[in-house]
Design a protein around this motif. Structure first.
Motif, PDB file in Angstrom:
ATOM      1  N   ASP A 109      54.077  32.785  -7.316  1.00 35.89           N
ATOM      2  CA  ASP A 109      54.320  31.577  -8.112  1.00 35.89           C
ATOM      3  C   ASP A 109      53.065  30.985  -8.740  1.00 35.89           C
ATOM      4  O   ASP A 109      52.742  29.813  -8.528  1.00 35.89           O
ATOM      5  N   PRO A 110      52.335  31.787  -9.526  1.00 29.63           N
ATOM      6  CA  PRO A 110      51.158  31.200 -10.187  1.00 29.63           C
ATOM      7  C   PRO A 110      51.544  30.408 -11.433  1.00 29.63           C
ATOM      8  O   PRO A 110      52.590  30.660 -12.054  1.00 29.63           O
ATOM      9  N   LEU A 111      50.713  29.455 -11.793  1.00 28.49           N
ATOM     10  CA  LEU A 111      50.820  28.804 -13.096  1.00 28.49           C
ATOM     11  C   LEU A 111      50.201  29.751 -14.121  1.00 28.49           C
ATOM     12  O   LEU A 111      49.037  30.137 -13.986  1.00 28.49           O
ATOM     13  N   GLY A 146      45.418  23.421  -5.505  1.00 31.58           N
ATOM     14  CA  GLY A 146      46.224  24.044  -4.470  1.00 31.58           C
ATOM     15  C   GLY A 146      47.224  25.065  -4.950  1.00 31.58           C
ATOM     16  O   GLY A 146      47.884  25.711  -4.133  1.00 31.58           O
ATOM     17  N   ARG A 147      47.371  25.252  -6.256  1.00 33.72           N
ATOM     18  CA  ARG A 147      48.330  26.227  -6.786  1.00 33.72           C
ATOM     19  C   ARG A 147      47.577  27.337  -7.506  1.00 33.72           C
ATOM     20  O   ARG A 147      46.684  27.061  -8.304  1.00 33.72           O
ATOM     21  N   THR A 184      42.346  29.761  -7.618  1.00 36.08           N
ATOM     22  CA  THR A 184      42.934  28.502  -7.143  1.00 36.08           C
ATOM     23  C   THR A 184      41.829  27.475  -6.994  1.00 36.08           C
ATOM     24  O   THR A 184      40.771  27.779  -6.426  1.00 36.08           O
ATOM     25  N   PRO A 215      48.694  17.792  -8.053  1.00 34.12           N
ATOM     26  CA  PRO A 215      49.874  18.300  -8.769  1.00 34.12           C
ATOM     27  C   PRO A 215      50.663  17.227  -9.509  1.00 34.12           C
ATOM     28  O   PRO A 215      51.112  17.456 -10.640  1.00 34.12           O
TER      29      PRO A 215
END
Length: 326
Positions: A109-111, A146-147, A184, A215
């Motif tokens: 689930d990466p951006l 954190g993502r 990250t 976020p």
């Protein structure tokens, strides 16, 4: 103050952020920092050992000149040196492989952000399964802490190289070829980056700023960026909007919600909310906008923005309008 509110993490690290591979802000940068320390310490110890052996050899030669001794073949010393060299090179190779494998691992689930390099600015596109959530901006990247973030890299003209040393290593952007980089950010703040491959006259002035924020702050920023350009307030700003739409500005730049729909230059829909102009050259102020529009070739020689003849009143109107686009 309103502009700064859009980037609340901007001044956490000082005024312009930091650009140092020795101050890692995430796992990938930490792996590279550890590898850098390992190589530096190992090479330093090898240099010290070589200097000690050289000093011992010089002292022994001087003693031999005073009191000649039978020549002995230093078989043991040479064998030990060869073995140490093999062990050191093997160890550094294995450490480099492990660090690279760790960085190259694909997290879930990466951006996804598509970054395209131009001479000499950055086009930033935030992908999304919903077409109406795809966001286009320039020269400034916002990410949530954190993502994992996957940067998909491409070039529109020559070879560029993406490098934000506080978060990851370098990755080239080659015309006709797609590369990617995943990292990250663990802590909020402003991370300065730059093109790390010579790409022409203004290579040194091809910077970018990556803003890591919590976020919920990132999502508010993204929602605000998806909105159309702010409507002008007052006669001066309205006149500025008409000039942007009717002159060469609108042929090269997009301002969503207006008739300006050019694709050659950076998207200006929210240009007033960015911290810098011209890929890090100038802070975003009304005075900087006026200087850039009036004579872009003096500020950044060789860039593709032409000088657009405007009267003093027209320039004031255009800058009043653009500053409002936050």
């Amino acid at each position: 103050m309103r502009r700064v509110a859009l980037v609340p993490a901007l001044f956490l690290a000082g005024c312009e952020g930091w650009q140092s591979a020795t101050d890692p802000g995430g796992p990938a940068a930490r792996e590279l920092h550890g590898l850098f320390l390992l190589f530096t310490i190992s090479c330093g110890l090898v240099w010290i050992a070589v200097m000690l052996v050289l000093a011992a050899a010089l002292l022994r030669r001087r003693a031999a000149e005073v009191r000649p001794e039978p020549e002995r073949r230093p078989t043991l010393a040479v064998g030990a040196a060869v073995a140490a060299t093999v062990l050191i090179v093997t160890g550094l190779t294995v450490a480099s492989y492990l660090a690279t494998r760790s960085i190259a691992a694909a997290p879930p689930d990466p951006l996804v952000i598509r970054l395209r390099g131009y001479q000499w600015w950055w086009e930033v596109t935030y992908d999304d399964p919903r077409p109406d959530r795809i966001l286009l901006t320039a020269n400034e990247i916002h990410i949530p802490t954190g993502r994992p973030v996957r940067i998909e890299l491409a070039s529109a003209d020559v070879i560029h190289s993406f490098w934000v040393p506080g978060l990851s290593g370098k990755q080239d952007m080659i015309p006709g070829r797609s590369n990617s980089l995943t990292f990250t950010a663990e802590r909020p703040g402003l991370y300065r980056g730059q093109c790390a491959e010579f790409c022409g006259l203004q290579h040194a002035h091809m910077a970018l700023h990556l803003i890591a924020e919590p976020p919920e702050v990132f999502e508010r920023w993204r929602d605000a960026q998806l909105a159309e350009a702010a409507a002008p307030v007052g006669a001066e700003e309205e006149a500025g909007r008409r000039i942007v739409e009717g002159r060469a500005c609108g042929a090269c730049h997009t301002v969503r919600g207006t008739q300006a729909a050019g694709q050659l230059g950076p998207d200006l829909t929210h240009v007033g909310g960015r911290a810098y102009l011209a890929a890090g050259m100038l802070p975003t102020t009304r005075g900087s906008l006026a200087a850039w529009i009036a004579d872009p070739q003096t500020i950044k020689p060789g860039n593709n923005m032409p000088m657009i003849p405007l009267t003093a009143d027209e320039l004031q109107a255009v800058t009043a309008y653009l500053v409002r686009l936050r």
